[in-house]
Design a protein around this motif. Structure first.
Motif, short mmCIF file in Angstrom:
data_model
loop_
_atom_site.label_atom_id
_atom_site.label_comp_id
_atom_site.label_asym_id
_atom_site.label_seq_id
_atom_site.Cartn_x
_atom_site.Cartn_y
_atom_site.Cartn_z
N PHE A 1 -1.96 -27.65 -12.34
CA PHE A 1 -3.63 -28.21 -10.81
C PHE A 1 -4.43 -29.02 -11.87
CE2 PHE A 1 -2.48 -24.49 -8.33
CZ PHE A 1 -2.60 -24.89 -7.17
N ILE A 2 -5.22 -29.37 -12.32
CA ILE A 2 -6.13 -29.81 -13.14
C ILE A 2 -5.50 -30.95 -13.03
CG2 ILE A 2 -6.97 -30.68 -15.34
CD1 ILE A 2 -7.89 -27.55 -15.77
N VAL A 3 -3.56 -31.70 -13.68
CA VAL A 3 -2.85 -32.62 -14.09
C VAL A 3 -2.91 -33.37 -13.04
CG1 VAL A 3 -3.03 -32.53 -16.39
CG2 VAL A 3 -1.25 -32.11 -15.39
N ILE B 1 6.36 -26.27 -10.74
CA ILE B 1 5.47 -24.95 -11.49
C ILE B 1 4.48 -24.11 -10.42
CG2 ILE B 1 3.09 -25.97 -13.04
CD1 ILE B 1 3.71 -24.03 -14.75
N ILE B 2 3.57 -25.86 -9.09
CA ILE B 2 3.08 -25.03 -8.55
C ILE B 2 4.00 -24.46 -7.58
CG2 ILE B 2 0.76 -26.04 -6.57
CD1 ILE B 2 -0.08 -27.99 -8.98
N ASP B 3 4.54 -25.41 -6.83
CA ASP B 3 5.36 -24.67 -6.01
C ASP B 3 5.70 -23.80 -6.19
OD1 ASP B 3 5.13 -27.31 -4.29
OD2 ASP B 3 6.94 -27.67 -5.44
N LEU B 4 6.20 -23.52 -7.86
CA LEU B 4 6.90 -21.87 -8.11
C LEU B 4 4.76 -20.60 -7.87
CD1 LEU B 4 8.96 -19.80 -8.08
CD2 LEU B 4 9.40 -20.54 -10.78
N PHE B 5 5.05 -20.94 -9.03
CA PHE B 5 3.39 -20.03 -8.84
C PHE B 5 2.52 -19.89 -8.35
CE2 PHE B 5 3.71 -20.02 -14.60
CZ PHE B 5 5.08 -20.52 -14.21
N ASN B 6 2.44 -20.35 -7.54
CA ASN B 6 1.58 -20.91 -6.28
C ASN B 6 2.17 -19.59 -5.49
OD1 ASN B 6 -1.39 -21.25 -6.02
ND2 ASN B 6 -0.93 -22.61 -4.51
N GLN C 1 -1.43 -12.42 -11.04
CA GLN C 1 -2.43 -11.57 -11.91
C GLN C 1 -2.08 -9.88 -11.60
OE1 GLN C 1 -3.64 -13.33 -7.60
NE2 GLN C 1 -5.94 -12.94 -8.58
N THR C 2 -1.42 -9.20 -11.29
CA THR C 2 -0.89 -7.74 -11.50
C THR C 2 -0.89 -7.89 -12.87
OG1 THR C 2 -0.74 -7.69 -9.35
CG2 THR C 2 0.48 -5.81 -10.44
N ASN C 3 0.66 -8.70 -13.34
CA ASN C 3 1.40 -8.25 -15.04
C ASN C 3 1.38 -9.44 -15.57
OD1 ASN C 3 2.21 -6.45 -13.02
ND2 ASN C 3 3.24 -5.42 -14.19
N ALA C 4 0.88 -10.34 -15.55
CA ALA C 4 0.81 -11.88 -16.21
C ALA C 4 0.06 -12.51 -16.03
CB ALA C 4 2.12 -12.25 -15.86
N PRO C 5 -1.24 -12.10 -16.51
CA PRO C 5 -2.20 -13.40 -16.86
C PRO C 5 -1.71 -14.48 -17.35
CG PRO C 5 -3.05 -10.84 -17.21
CD PRO C 5 -1.63 -10.98 -16.94
N HIS C 6 -1.80 -14.83 -18.12
CA HIS C 6 -1.39 -15.67 -19.91
C HIS C 6 -1.23 -17.06 -18.17
CE1 HIS C 6 1.95 -12.90 -19.66
NE2 HIS C 6 3.09 -14.56 -19.76
N LEU C 7 -0.21 -16.29 -17.47
CA LEU C 7 0.85 -17.61 -16.88
C LEU C 7 0.05 -18.92 -16.01
CD1 LEU C 7 3.72 -15.77 -15.68
CD2 LEU C 7 3.48 -17.62 -17.52
N ARG D 1 10.60 -11.58 -11.17
CA ARG D 1 9.55 -12.58 -11.08
C ARG D 1 9.02 -12.95 -12.98
NH1 ARG D 1 9.28 -10.48 -5.21
NH2 ARG D 1 9.89 -11.66 -3.93
N ILE D 2 8.71 -12.16 -13.11
CA ILE D 2 7.78 -12.19 -14.74
C ILE D 2 8.34 -13.57 -15.08
CG2 ILE D 2 6.97 -11.39 -16.31
CD1 ILE D 2 5.29 -9.77 -14.12
N TRP D 3 9.72 -12.59 -15.26
CA TRP D 3 10.77 -13.06 -16.25
C TRP D 3 10.95 -14.84 -15.55
CZ3 TRP D 3 14.80 -8.68 -16.44
CH2 TRP D 3 14.40 -7.16 -16.75
N LEU D 4 10.85 -14.79 -14.87
CA LEU D 4 11.77 -15.93 -14.17
C LEU D 4 10.88 -17.29 -14.73
CD1 LEU D 4 14.31 -17.38 -12.67
CD2 LEU D 4 12.09 -17.28 -10.69
N MET D 5 9.31 -16.99 -14.81
CA MET D 5 8.45 -17.25 -14.73
C MET D 5 8.02 -18.31 -15.80
SD MET D 5 5.46 -16.10 -11.68
CE MET D 5 5.19 -14.92 -11.74
#
Length: 437
Positions: free
Chosen positions: A258-260, A230-235, A244-250, A209-213
């Motif tokens: 979300f902002i835009v 990206i919201i539909d997938l990441f959220n 939150q566990t392994n890829a907080p940089h995303l 999942r991390i690779w995919l994102m």
């Protein structure tokens, strides 16, 4: 701004070929010394078959027309291996290039394998040779040929693991060719497999999942609806947990989306809770900006972070995409981000205060007085905010039917207290109704 560059975090989750576009961007932005970028390119190329490209970079880096002997020997090896693989795959390639022969294929893979063996003497060895040939073509930088052969291989392959590997390769090839619509289709296919496949370990599924994102960043920031996708997938819970566990940089890219994206405000409120949890674990100006506005109500801090965010966006390989308009170059996402960031500050500031000095607010949103006044007038007209501008006093007056944040907090606390009392009463009544044992 190099300290905010996420390439070192993203690159380990990418195929090495996907790192090249990122290095090209960083080289263009001159975020690192040119020599450092060129050395990184040569290091990446050493694990591929793109020997001619490596030779060109070596000449540019060391200002010479001579190349090392090991590069010359490596080139001879690549050419010889390519010829051998091409020869092994030729029977199947010739069949696939014959339109009348291809019509014999059906949706049933078992039938196809038997038919190829009986009528054309093409067996498992030739099918495996096609995969190896496609993979080698990819390593040589022939992404178009690799994508075609991997597509054809997947139609014949009966091994699920090898089929999955071919799909990853096909996705990488489409990204590198900038075929964004096709790449999105392959991305969705991969997601379905990752979510439904039985992995040997839950950690392997999380890593997939991390690779995919990470791979999806190329697609979403080059797609018309990418900021929603990206919201539909990441959220999604499973993907957000992986972040939150392994890829907080995303979180940088989810926060930016979300902002835009004004259509996802209900989900945005839930995301702020994530920001509150992660603001100390992952230091990033965009996350810190949201924390300043919505968690800490630190508007001076938000103003400083907004300037950092602008620089960050300009130097991020995914967020800093430039669009040429005549003789000018613009970064559309930068402009959208700043407009919405000012809106966030304004809305939150107005919910806390009854009367606001225009000069103070102009400073908070990084505009001069006249620009701020025009911007706020337009904003009041188009938003639900009940407010008016007192031009004589140079203030914005918030209508009293908008409760400020402290009143909202008191109301929520009262409601929480009532619900807690009701819950405790129900638990006690239930306990009293139970027969003694």
């Amino acid at each position: 701004m190099a300290s905010y560059d996420l390439t070192p975090r993203i690159a380990p989750n990418l195929d090495r070929h996907l790192v090249f576009p990122m290095l090209e961007f960083l080289q263009e932005r001159q975020l690192y010394p040119d020599e450092e970028i060129l050395k990184s390119k040569i290091e990446l190329l050493s694990q591929t078959n793109m020997v001619d490209y490596a030779m060109d970079i070596h000449k540019s880096l060391y200002h010479t027309e001579d190349v090392p002997q090991d590069m010359m020997e490596r080139r001879a090896e690549v050419v010889a291996r390519l010829k051998a693989l091409e020869e092994a795959a030729t029977p199947l390639v010739n069949f696939l290039q014959n339109p009348s022969a291809v019509q014999e294929l059906r949706a049933d893979r078992s039938y196809n394998l038997q038919m190829l063996q009986d009528r054309h003497q093409i067996g498992p060895e030739q099918i495996e040779a096609l995969y190896q040939y496609a993979k080698f073509q990819f390593e040589c930088g022939n992404y178009s040929g690799a994508a075609d052969y991997l597509y054809q291989y997947r139609a014949l392959c009966t091994n699920s693991e090898r089929n999955l590997s071919a799909l990853w390769g096909k996705l990488a090839a489409e990204i590198l060719m900038q075929n964004w619509d096709i790449a999105l289709e392959e991305l969705n296919r991969l997601k379905e497999i990752i979510d439904s496949k039985s992995f040997s370990s839950p950690l392997n599924q999380v890593q997939s999942r991390i690779w995919l994102m990470n791979w999806s960043l190329f697609i979403f920031f080059n797609n018309e609806n990418g900021r929603t996708q990206i919201i539909d997938l990441f959220n999604q819970d499973k993907y957000l947990n992986a972040i939150q566990t392994n890829a907080p940089h995303l979180l940088r890219y989810l926060a930016t989306a979300f902002i835009v994206n004004k259509r996802r405000r209900p989900q945005f409120k839930d995301f702020i809770r994530v920001v509150q949890q992660e603001q100390h674990a992952f230091k990033d100006p965009i996350i810190e900006f949201l924390a300043c506005v919505y968690v800490n109500y630190d508007f001076d801090g938000a103003q400083k972070k907004m300037r950092e965010c602008e620089e960050l966006i300009l130097n991020d390989p995914f967020l800093g995409k430039r669009v040429e308009e005549g003789n000018f170059s613009t970064v559309p996402l930068r402009d959208e981000f700043l407009e919405n960031a000012r809106l966030f500050i304004f809305e939150t500031y107005c919910r806390i205060h009854r009367r606001i000095d225009l000069g103070v607010l102009a400073e908070k949103v990084n505009l001069n007085y006249e620009e701020a006044e025009r911007w706020i007038v337009n904003l009041i007209r188009t938003s639900k905010l009940e407010a008016k501008i007192d031009s004589k006093l140079g203030t914005i007056v918030i209508e009293p039917n908008n409760p400020n944040v402290y009143e909202q907090l008191i109301d929520h606390t009262k409601g929480l207290s009532g619900r807690t009392y009701k819950l405790v009463t129900q638990v006690l009544e239930h306990a009293q109704a139970q027969p003694a044992r």
